[in-house]
Design an enzyme around this catalytic site. Sequence first.
Site, short mmCIF file in Angstrom:
data_model
loop_
_atom_site.label_atom_id
_atom_site.label_comp_id
_atom_site.label_asym_id
_atom_site.label_seq_id
_atom_site.Cartn_x
_atom_site.Cartn_y
_atom_site.Cartn_z
N TYR A 25 -3.59 -3.31 9.96
CA TYR A 25 -2.30 -2.59 10.01
C TYR A 25 -2.02 -2.01 11.39
O TYR A 25 -1.50 -0.90 11.49
CB TYR A 25 -2.28 -1.44 8.99
N TYR A 29 1.94 -1.56 -5.21
CA TYR A 29 1.00 -2.10 -4.22
C TYR A 29 -0.33 -2.33 -4.93
O TYR A 29 -0.91 -1.40 -5.49
CB TYR A 29 0.79 -1.14 -3.04
N ASP A 61 -3.89 -0.82 -12.96
CA ASP A 61 -4.58 -0.82 -11.66
C ASP A 61 -4.89 0.63 -11.32
O ASP A 61 -4.02 1.37 -10.82
CB ASP A 61 -3.69 -1.48 -10.61
N LYS A 110 -12.45 1.81 -4.91
CA LYS A 110 -12.31 3.03 -4.09
C LYS A 110 -13.33 4.11 -4.48
O LYS A 110 -14.48 4.04 -4.11
CB LYS A 110 -10.87 3.55 -4.15
#
Length: 443
Positions: free
Chosen positions: A15, A143, A249, A278
């Site tokens: 990014y 996302y 998700d 995560k």
Amino acid sequence: MSLVDRDRAHVWHPYTQMRTAPPPLPIVSGKGVYLHTEDGRRLLDGISSWWVNIHGHSHPRLNEAIARQAQQLEHVMFAGCTHPAAVELAERLVAVLPPGLQRVFYSDNGSTSVEVAVKLATQYWINKGEPERRVFVTLHHAYHGDTVGAMSVSEDSVFTRAFAPLLFPVVRAHAPYCYRCPLGLDRASCNVDCLGDLERALRTLGGSAAAVMVEPMLQGAGGMIVWPAEFLAGVRRLSDQYGVLLIADEVLTGFGRTGRLFACEHAAIAPDIICLSKALTAGYLPLGATCVTNAVYDAFLSDDHSRTFFHGHSFTANPLACAVAVASLALFEEEAVLDRVGRLERQLMSGLAPLRELPAVGDVRVIGGVGAIELVTDKGTRGAGGYLDQIGPRLAAAFLARGLLLRPLGNIVYFMPPYVISESEAAWAIEQIAAVIGALAPA
Ligand code: PLP
């Protein structure tokens, strides 16, 4: 030569706009909520190192779990082999997951946990003899990751546009983005009418819909959009009504981030498939887990090889990652971690609320250990620059100068610290956020 000079010679960062990017931060150590740079700065990690860290950096218990595991077994392939850490983690997960999720399929990160969910849902319907059920219904602002399948189910955005030729088509329905209601309604008086769009999509698709995929309660990278729990309850109801799988998700929301261990608990629902990563390993090591109900698992249980789920990664169920995940879950039990998140949520609510009055602030949203401020150029029209708004990098630099590491999503500034942040550390961070945003010129 400094670390930054050496980095610039060979490393490519995610990014990053290469010509205009500021130099990367040379981080050499971390402890608790702080990161330390090569040049002696101490930075408060206000985004939990991309939303993964929950118990703080270099936690002695977690360090010890990895060291102990490394002495025993660092890695073994997971096709045809098993090991104690993977089994114990699966047992611990099943004990705390929303009811009905009984089987754990390991992978490597958030995106692969989503890829696995997409492939499982697709093959589930083939194995059930309904191969025409192939279409995924996802939400605007979603996302789900950067791999090709995960990009396909995400919003059509700056993250995915260059790869459009690679992506499979999905049907997208409204998200409950109340500040920018897609129907122009007001949450105080609406009936989560935005759910009607999902219903329309499912009705239109009929027998070709495979699954609905959502980020429950908090859409992260799409703008830190906090949902009314009624919307999530409605997603489960509609998925049942139209006979499709519901995929949650919880890569971001799992493990306490929204104040409950899993965000699905806010609406007392259980998905058919849940994606985890995560904070699963407390931010220590990459690990993904896609957990499913026995009904999903049973569709693959057969002597017929064609029904096999042909998917696996070299580092599937890495023992070091599993061991630290087990130790992290033990900390949840021993340290009343969710109470900590509850206290943080209350502090974020009271600390950030006054920012609503600032001329540049359109909305303030808080859930669990996340506080988000949506900046606007005009409070009346709610005009804003979006993800590529240069205000993001400008503000990031201003926070950094004050010792606070934040990475705004364009015009969305958010604070998402490790749960171990103390009251005074959080108060300090809120003060810095208020000062930097308060100094923005009135629109
Ligand atoms: N799903 C959600 C909801 C996410 O927020 C992310 C990452 O931010 C992902 C999936 C992808 O995870 P990873 O970056 O580990 O591939």
